[in-house]
Design an enzyme around this catalytic site. Structure first.
Site, PDB file in Angstrom:
ATOM      1  N   LYS A 173      41.333  26.402  12.213  1.00 27.95           N
ATOM      2  CA  LYS A 173      40.237  26.394  11.244  1.00 27.95           C
ATOM      3  C   LYS A 173      40.359  27.604  10.302  1.00 27.95           C
ATOM      4  CE  LYS A 173      37.322  23.724  14.300  1.00 27.95           C
ATOM      5  NZ  LYS A 173      36.457  23.686  15.482  1.00 27.95           N
TER       6      LYS A 173
ATOM      7  N   GLN B 283      31.953  27.178  18.543  1.00 30.88           N
ATOM      8  CA  GLN B 283      32.870  26.227  19.177  1.00 30.88           C
ATOM      9  C   GLN B 283      32.258  25.730  20.490  1.00 30.88           C
ATOM     10  OE1 GLN B 283      35.665  25.120  17.750  1.00 30.88           O
ATOM     11  NE2 GLN B 283      36.324  23.840  19.466  1.00 30.88           N
TER      12      GLN B 283
ATOM     13  N   ASP C 226      28.752  22.581  10.939  1.00 25.06           N
ATOM     14  CA  ASP C 226      29.118  21.608  11.964  1.00 25.06           C
ATOM     15  C   ASP C 226      28.141  20.423  11.968  1.00 25.06           C
ATOM     16  OD1 ASP C 226      31.265  21.596  13.620  1.00 25.06           O
ATOM     17  OD2 ASP C 226      30.314  22.730  15.234  1.00 25.06           O
TER      18      ASP C 226
HETATM   19  N1  GUN Z   1      34.633  21.147  19.985  1.00 31.67           N
HETATM   20  C1  GUN Z   1      35.365  20.042  19.763  1.00 31.67           C
HETATM   21  N2  GUN Z   1      35.134  19.569  18.531  1.00 31.67           N
HETATM   22  C2  GUN Z   1      34.225  20.366  17.967  1.00 31.67           C
HETATM   23  C3  GUN Z   1      33.581  20.397  16.693  1.00 31.67           C
HETATM   24  O1  GUN Z   1      33.789  19.561  15.807  1.00 31.67           O
HETATM   25  N3  GUN Z   1      32.701  21.413  16.517  1.00 31.67           N
HETATM   26  C4  GUN Z   1      32.455  22.334  17.465  1.00 31.67           C
HETATM   27  N4  GUN Z   1      31.563  23.275  17.193  1.00 31.67           N
HETATM   28  N5  GUN Z   1      33.025  22.346  18.641  1.00 31.67           N
HETATM   29  C5  GUN Z   1      33.915  21.364  18.881  1.00 31.67           C
END
Ligand code: GUN
Length: 304
Positions: free
Chosen positions: A62, A106, A129
């Protein structure tokens, strides 16, 4: 998108999420550069608790893609035994920091932490998100807000490959708040206009449910759940599933058998995963706009 349409040996269109992600990153970079110097840099902040290797890789990617899109990013890593107060303080600090536009915590958080209480501290404008109550509520109400990245990425892939949705039957398998639930809402939205079935691990006769569908999305996290038997000839099959098995990461779709029947299919890797990141970056740019840190979207991008 510059690349030619590629097909599987069975003739299905390969929905190339990595290529669409790359195009999106370039578009965002161009938008940011067109603002010229003097505007605050668009900044994504990530929070990771613990040392789960795949999560570390996701977060690192990311940041790498944010840099390619012309954004800055900042990361807070906390120990696996971080307290609720430490995690909450971290999010509160980022929420109050005017130089941070998007916040991503996350998931999953370690079991001793209260995820909902942490997410509640992310302001709606910075919730890139799209997972907080406020963002989910806005999605349900059809109001402006951040749409969760993976479902948004699925819709972007359908748009890119001009897969019709109006009046079509879509089956979403999996009811997580991260993917399945918001995706079902997006399919039903005015303008998308699909007839949606939300299936899950307790659905009886999944083959019967899926065989009628024009679009199938596997988001259950059940390795190779969807086989050729589930797929109507010519249907679009999208794989969001991630299962960690002894033979590596496996999706919900049995690609080899399904590609012979489907009209279009996402590869794994290189399908929906890259689109999640592309949409995270889209949301981050939008967050900076919502916060008034950068000018409104250029006219050509309105409503995207
Ligand atoms: N863990 C797996 N996919 C995601 C996501 O799209 N966002 C977040 N915050 N955690 C994740």
């Amino acid at each position: 998108m510059t690349t030619e349409i590629e097909r599987t040996p069975g003739g299905a269109i390969i929905m190339n999420g990595a290529a669409l992600r790359d195009d999106t990153v370039l578009r965002l970079r161009a938008e940011i550069e067109s603002m010229g110097l003097g505007y605050p840099t668009v900044c994504l902040a990530t929070v990771l608790v613990g040392d789960d290797k795949p999560s570390q890789i996701y977060v690192r990617t990311k940041h790498k893609k944010a840099a390619e899109a012309g954004m800055t990013s900042t990361h807070v890593g906390l120990a696996i035994d971080a307290t609720q107060a430490e995690v909450e303080d971290t999010v509160r600090t980022l929420a109050a920091d005017p130089s941070v536009h998007g916040i991503l915590v996350q998931l999953p958080l370690p079991a001793h932490l209260d995820t909902e209480a942490v997410l509640d501290l992310v302001p709606a404008a910075k919730d890139v998100d799209g997972l907080t109550e406020a963002s989910m509520g806005r999605l349900m109400r059809g109001r402006n807000g951040h749409v969760p990245c993976t479902p948004k990425g699925v819709m972007r892939l359908l748009e890119r490959y001009e897969i019709p949705t109006v009046g079509k039957k879509a089956v979403v398998i999996g009811r997580s708040s991260l993917v399945g639930l918001p995706l079902a809402v997006l399919f039903a939205r005015k303008g998308v206009d699909a007839t949606v079935t939300l299936a899950h691990s307790r659905t009886t006769d999944l083959v019967e449910v899926c065989r009628d569908a024009d679009i199938i999305v596997g988001a259950a996290g059940m390795a190779r759940l969807i086989t050729a038997a589930h797929v109507k000839p010519g249907a679009t099959v999208i794989d969001v599933g991630v299962s960690r098995t002894e033979s590596g990461i496996v999706g919900d779709v049995d690609f080899d058998s399904v590609q012979a029947v489907a009209g279009a299919i996402t590869p794994m890797p290189g399908g929906t995963g890259p689109m999640t990141i592309a949409c995270l970056l889209e949301n981050t740019l939008e967050a900076a706009r919502m916060l008034g840190a950068i000018p409104p979207a250029p006219a050509t991008n309105k409503g995207r």
